[in-house]
Design a protein around this motif. Sequence first.
Motif, PDB file in Angstrom:
ATOM      1  N   GLN B  12       0.710  -1.264   0.148  1.00 14.41           N
ATOM      2  CA  GLN B  12      -0.050  -0.019  -0.042  1.00 14.41           C
ATOM      3  C   GLN B  12       0.857   1.377   0.156  1.00 14.41           C
ATOM      4  O   GLN B  12       1.838   1.391   0.677  1.00 14.41           O
ATOM      5  N   PHE B  13       0.527   2.366  -0.737  1.00 15.24           N
ATOM      6  CA  PHE B  13       1.164   3.735  -0.886  1.00 15.24           C
ATOM      7  C   PHE B  13       0.172   4.619  -0.500  1.00 15.24           C
ATOM      8  O   PHE B  13      -0.870   4.680  -0.990  1.00 15.24           O
ATOM      9  N   VAL B  14       0.933   5.855  -0.032  1.00 13.03           N
ATOM     10  CA  VAL B  14       0.428   6.982   0.372  1.00 13.03           C
ATOM     11  C   VAL B  14       0.668   7.749  -0.979  1.00 13.03           C
ATOM     12  O   VAL B  14       1.831   8.022  -1.416  1.00 13.03           O
ATOM     13  N   VAL B  15      -0.487   8.422  -1.718  1.00 10.27           N
ATOM     14  CA  VAL B  15      -0.317   8.926  -2.897  1.00 10.27           C
ATOM     15  C   VAL B  15      -0.394  10.517  -2.717  1.00 10.27           C
ATOM     16  O   VAL B  15      -1.381  10.856  -2.102  1.00 10.27           O
ATOM     17  N   PHE B  16       0.598  11.305  -3.041  1.00  8.68           N
ATOM     18  CA  PHE B  16       0.309  12.749  -3.035  1.00  8.68           C
ATOM     19  C   PHE B  16       0.574  13.400  -4.048  1.00  8.68           C
ATOM     20  O   PHE B  16       1.446  13.012  -5.184  1.00  8.68           O
ATOM     21  N   LYS B  17       0.394  14.797  -4.338  1.00 10.66           N
ATOM     22  CA  LYS B  17       0.607  15.469  -5.363  1.00 10.66           C
ATOM     23  C   LYS B  17       1.646  16.503  -5.289  1.00 10.66           C
ATOM     24  O   LYS B  17       1.823  17.061  -4.203  1.00 10.66           O
ATOM     25  N   LEU B  18       2.552  16.736  -6.364  1.00 12.11           N
ATOM     26  CA  LEU B  18       3.661  17.699  -6.395  1.00 12.11           C
ATOM     27  C   LEU B  18       3.676  18.196  -7.929  1.00 12.11           C
ATOM     28  O   LEU B  18       3.711  17.609  -8.716  1.00 12.11           O
ATOM     29  N   ALA B  19       3.352  19.601  -7.647  1.00  6.87           N
ATOM     30  CA  ALA B  19       2.747  20.266  -9.109  1.00  6.87           C
ATOM     31  C   ALA B  19       1.700  19.278  -9.922  1.00  6.87           C
ATOM     32  O   ALA B  19       0.657  18.948  -9.201  1.00  6.87           O
ATOM     33  N   LEU B  65       9.310  19.143  -0.317  1.00  5.94           N
ATOM     34  CA  LEU B  65       9.694  18.236  -1.235  1.00  5.94           C
ATOM     35  C   LEU B  65       9.849  18.577  -2.771  1.00  5.94           C
ATOM     36  O   LEU B  65      10.573  18.135  -3.470  1.00  5.94           O
ATOM     37  N   LYS B  66       9.201  19.714  -2.929  1.00  4.72           N
ATOM     38  CA  LYS B  66       9.372  20.477  -4.189  1.00  4.72           C
ATOM     39  C   LYS B  66      10.696  20.939  -4.650  1.00  4.72           C
ATOM     40  O   LYS B  66      11.310  20.775  -5.529  1.00  4.72           O
ATOM     41  N   LYS B  67      11.188  21.743  -3.409  1.00  3.43           N
ATOM     42  CA  LYS B  67      12.296  22.328  -3.590  1.00  3.43           C
ATOM     43  C   LYS B  67      13.419  21.372  -3.694  1.00  3.43           C
ATOM     44  O   LYS B  67      14.489  21.391  -4.211  1.00  3.43           O
ATOM     45  N   ARG B  68      13.247  19.991  -2.927  1.00  2.64           N
ATOM     46  CA  ARG B  68      14.233  18.860  -2.825  1.00  2.64           C
ATOM     47  C   ARG B  68      14.274  18.315  -4.402  1.00  2.64           C
ATOM     48  O   ARG B  68      15.334  17.992  -4.526  1.00  2.64           O
ATOM     49  N   LEU B  69      13.084  18.277  -5.039  1.00  8.31           N
ATOM     50  CA  LEU B  69      13.337  17.558  -6.322  1.00  8.31           C
ATOM     51  C   LEU B  69      13.297  18.599  -7.538  1.00  8.31           C
ATOM     52  O   LEU B  69      13.026  18.001  -8.531  1.00  8.31           O
ATOM     53  N   ASN B  70      13.568  19.990  -7.014  1.00 12.81           N
ATOM     54  CA  ASN B  70      13.823  20.850  -8.166  1.00 12.81           C
ATOM     55  C   ASN B  70      12.490  21.038  -9.059  1.00 12.81           C
ATOM     56  O   ASN B  70      12.614  21.320 -10.435  1.00 12.81           O
ATOM     57  N   PRO B  72       9.032  23.083 -10.077  1.00 11.01           N
ATOM     58  CA  PRO B  72       8.697  24.602 -10.014  1.00 11.01           C
ATOM     59  C   PRO B  72       7.795  24.692  -8.606  1.00 11.01           C
ATOM     60  O   PRO B  72       6.775  23.877  -8.008  1.00 11.01           O
ATOM     61  N   GLU B  73       7.868  25.718  -7.870  1.00 11.96           N
ATOM     62  CA  GLU B  73       7.627  26.202  -6.516  1.00 11.96           C
ATOM     63  C   GLU B  73       6.003  26.890  -6.749  1.00 11.96           C
ATOM     64  O   GLU B  73       6.062  27.721  -7.813  1.00 11.96           O
ATOM     65  N   ASN B  74       5.315  26.717  -5.964  1.00  6.59           N
ATOM     66  CA  ASN B  74       4.000  27.603  -5.830  1.00  6.59           C
ATOM     67  C   ASN B  74       3.567  27.714  -4.287  1.00  6.59           C
ATOM     68  O   ASN B  74       4.260  27.087  -3.573  1.00  6.59           O
ATOM     69  N   ASP B  75       2.837  28.792  -4.184  1.00  7.95           N
ATOM     70  CA  ASP B  75       2.437  29.154  -2.755  1.00  7.95           C
ATOM     71  C   ASP B  75       1.855  28.034  -2.046  1.00  7.95           C
ATOM     72  O   ASP B  75       0.941  27.156  -2.631  1.00  7.95           O
ATOM     73  N   TYR B  76       1.684  27.755  -0.797  1.00  8.02           N
ATOM     74  CA  TYR B  76       1.066  26.772   0.029  1.00  8.02           C
ATOM     75  C   TYR B  76      -0.367  27.271  -0.013  1.00  8.02           C
ATOM     76  O   TYR B  76      -0.990  28.251   0.003  1.00  8.02           O
ATOM     77  N   THR B  77      -1.330  26.127  -0.130  1.00  7.59           N
ATOM     78  CA  THR B  77      -2.858  26.180  -0.215  1.00  7.59           C
ATOM     79  C   THR B  77      -3.442  25.591   0.868  1.00  7.59           C
ATOM     80  O   THR B  77      -2.742  25.099   1.741  1.00  7.59           O
ATOM     81  N   ASP B  78      -4.721  25.448   0.952  1.00  5.90           N
ATOM     82  CA  ASP B  78      -5.505  24.850   1.886  1.00  5.90           C
ATOM     83  C   ASP B  78      -5.317  23.317   1.892  1.00  5.90           C
ATOM     84  O   ASP B  78      -5.418  22.433   2.830  1.00  5.90           O
ATOM     85  N   ASP B  79      -4.939  23.038   0.462  1.00  6.57           N
ATOM     86  CA  ASP B  79      -4.538  21.327   0.223  1.00  6.57           C
ATOM     87  C   ASP B  79      -3.143  21.091   0.836  1.00  6.57           C
ATOM     88  O   ASP B  79      -3.048  19.834   0.920  1.00  6.57           O
ATOM     89  N   THR B  80      -2.144  22.072   0.840  1.00  6.01           N
ATOM     90  CA  THR B  80      -1.005  21.567   1.511  1.00  6.01           C
ATOM     91  C   THR B  80      -0.825  20.783   2.696  1.00  6.01           C
ATOM     92  O   THR B  80      -1.692  21.018   3.499  1.00  6.01           O
ATOM     93  N   ARG B  81      -0.149  19.737   2.549  1.00  3.07           N
ATOM     94  CA  ARG B  81      -0.164  18.947   3.797  1.00  3.07           C
ATOM     95  C   ARG B  81       1.394  18.653   4.039  1.00  3.07           C
ATOM     96  O   ARG B  81       2.282  18.536   3.445  1.00  3.07           O
ATOM     97  N   ILE B  82       1.703  18.111   5.219  1.00  4.24           N
ATOM     98  CA  ILE B  82       2.894  17.766   5.631  1.00  4.24           C
ATOM     99  C   ILE B  82       2.719  16.144   6.159  1.00  4.24           C
ATOM    100  O   ILE B  82       2.099  15.725   7.061  1.00  4.24           O
TER     101      ILE B  82
END
Lengths: 681, 150
Positions: B12-19, B65-70, B72-82
């Motif tokens: 089982q995997f936890v799936v998340f979005k980056l860009a 994680l986006k900075k780590r993987l180079n 494109p960055e965007n602002d944090y939103t309500d969906d942003t999670r840690i």
Amino acid sequence: MDMDMNQYMAMFLEEAREHLQTLNSSLLDLENDPANLSVLDEIFRSAHTIKGMSATMGFTVMAELTHEMENVLDLLRKGVFPADHAILDVLFRCVDTLEQLVEHVSSGNAEAGDISELVKRLKAIAAGEKAPVASAAADEPPAAADAFVSGMALNDTDRAVVQAAQEQGMKGYDIRISLREGCVLKSARVYMIMTVLDDLGEVLKSVPPTEELEQEKFDLSFELLLVSDREQDEIRKRLADISEVEKVEISPCRVEEGEKPQPVFTEAAAPVQAVGSRVLAEKKPDQPAAAAAAEKKLRGGQSVRVDIEKLDALLNLVGELVINKTRLEQIGLTHRLTDLVETIEQMDRVTTDLQSVVMKVRMVPVGQVFNRFPRMVRDLARELNKEINLVIEGEETELDRTVIDEIGDPLVHLLRNSIDHGIESTEVRKARGKNPIGEVRLTAAHEGNNVVIEVTDDGKGIDPDVIRRKAVEKGLITAQEAEKMDANEAVRLVFLPGFSTAEVLTDISGRGVGMDVVKTKIESLGGMVDVETKLGFGSKFKIRLPLTLAIIQALLVKVMGETYAIPLGSIDSTISLQAGDIKTVQNKEVILLRGQIIPIVRLARELNVPQTTKEQPEELFVVIVHVGDQKAGVIVDTLIGQQEIVIKSLGKLLAGNKSIAGATILGNGQVALILDVGSLM
Amino acid sequence: MAEMVFGEQEQQFVVFKLASEEYAVSILQVQEIKRMTDITRVPHTPDYLQGVMNLRGSVLPVIDLKKRLNLPENDYTDDTRIVIVKTDETAVGLIVDAVSEVTSVRKDQVELPQAVGTGGADYISGVGKLDGRLLILLNLEAIIGLQSEG
């Protein structure tokens, strides 16, 4: 070991250690007051408990040793013979051996150790024989060695062989050979001894057996039965010539008497018993008081053992509770819910109390560390042939558990140092008109937010000139530097790495690891160590430690939007300045404070804080910090205030971060970083 | 790494979005998922290390994680999670754009990184192909990288 046992292992270890500690201290009490029955009872109880526990755990070696101890203790208790030095020495050695066994199993090993020697001695004592103790021999004149009685049990065959040899004009000898303490190649020495003995005659028997001797399965001494046509003195001389042989005891083997211990017992037992009962009679009136004291001790020690990690978890939870309470407070204020705000105020009081109780739970009396010192000092004093009175004060002073765990080794070092180098030998003390018994004081006391532990001796003190000379000899300082130093500075040179003053390297201290290790350790605990000395009158080593490593007083400051904590211990003062007060010297910003030039550190620049405002304020807040004698002025935007903070580690990933010493969680749940002041210098 | 994760046939995997991409980490390595919270910047650290956060009284580092993987960055939103992950007893927070689901991936649905041939393949332990979706499976040890090269 199966799972069930593993579960009980931790409990066994803790309890065994506790009982061993009791044994040690009670034996010391007994040594000072050999007829004290309640102490004997306590010793007996502890030994009995250890026996029971180890038998349950399947540690047969420990169970056997304690069983034999019990037999001897029981006889002591019944007053069959008094607890003299020889018997106590054997009992002390039993405790040492038990400690080794416990430590051995605690590191996950199977129980292993040779107790045959001790068991034999205990049996001999129980049988009424005078304990032949190797360490006591130093006090005895050499002639006494002839009186040595072997504890070796001879069977009929051995006896027949010895008798046959005697008929041929040869003699049987009981020989006990003791190797020097610290002997490394014991098996090699055994081999050399055996070669010599083969040359002299025939070895009939040895205890422990030859195979075990070759595998080094013995302590320092072993016994042999030799049949030879040579004279006793020749054999003794040949054996003593072998290097690392400390002592050779030899006596003609008396086979005719059959079981040897018997006659000794019947002759000696009657008078000893008489003495024993007389002493008992004299002691009677004291007994109720002693019993009451023992009972009090038992009741006072009610406690529950808790894993320190559980306490840390509890502390974290309390912290979390406080943070959530703060959030509730904010909700109450935003929505103007007066009832809620009032309830939260009450909750606030409870949580504050809860927090301080949890912190207190982590505190342990320093006596936990001090406890083991009387025994150590006694052994050292005997070894060095000095008389020493150890005075312990302030055992009840409490320190954080983490500090307690670390403070033991430095203290051992300081005490050994005082006893070995500080206190003079009895003769020298007499010659100088001092009390022949040296005094070493170990004291602990609270001083503000610190605990001060002092090790004081009334020995010869430290001669600053000797220290200067040594330091120059070792190339630690130059002759000119040495001349410039005053006496105090010179004495502090002992804390330099690589400094060891002992003229003769002894076994006890002066192995090259010296005071610098003590200093480093204490400083790593956030403490300080200093020394005061008066030549001819003694020295005092003073350790100052923070009460706890977990909580410190800190000044919270703001730089742009970021909050940092500066440990109060390294803050001199805070001042406000006009921007114009900052001067430059060689392109470095400095300020002049009370005639002193102090370099300036702009925290925002040092920590690359993102600029939020462009304007440069006219009034600047400067926190003057220091590390040792070095000072620096740290420019911050705002001073928030002084606060107790709980130090949290930054974790593996961020460990070793320059300029940050740790983190803490503020009342609002945010993380603030703690500045490493040393890195700003 | 991939071998370890696919010790069993299905994981089982936890799936998340980056860009616009979908990434995943093994559920066994995920401790919990938190909403965006206050993060304290730590000076003298690589820029992808966003700072430290307070997780119930303990302080954890947080990696963007986006900075780590180079990416494109965007602002944090309500969906942003840690996403709080744990490897080798080290817990770390990873900032992601959104957490979408937990899904099962079979071993035969995964291609190993050599075959995919992407750059920075160290950070990737494989690519899962599910009904036309591509899940980039992350190699957390390399991403957390106690030996940071930034």
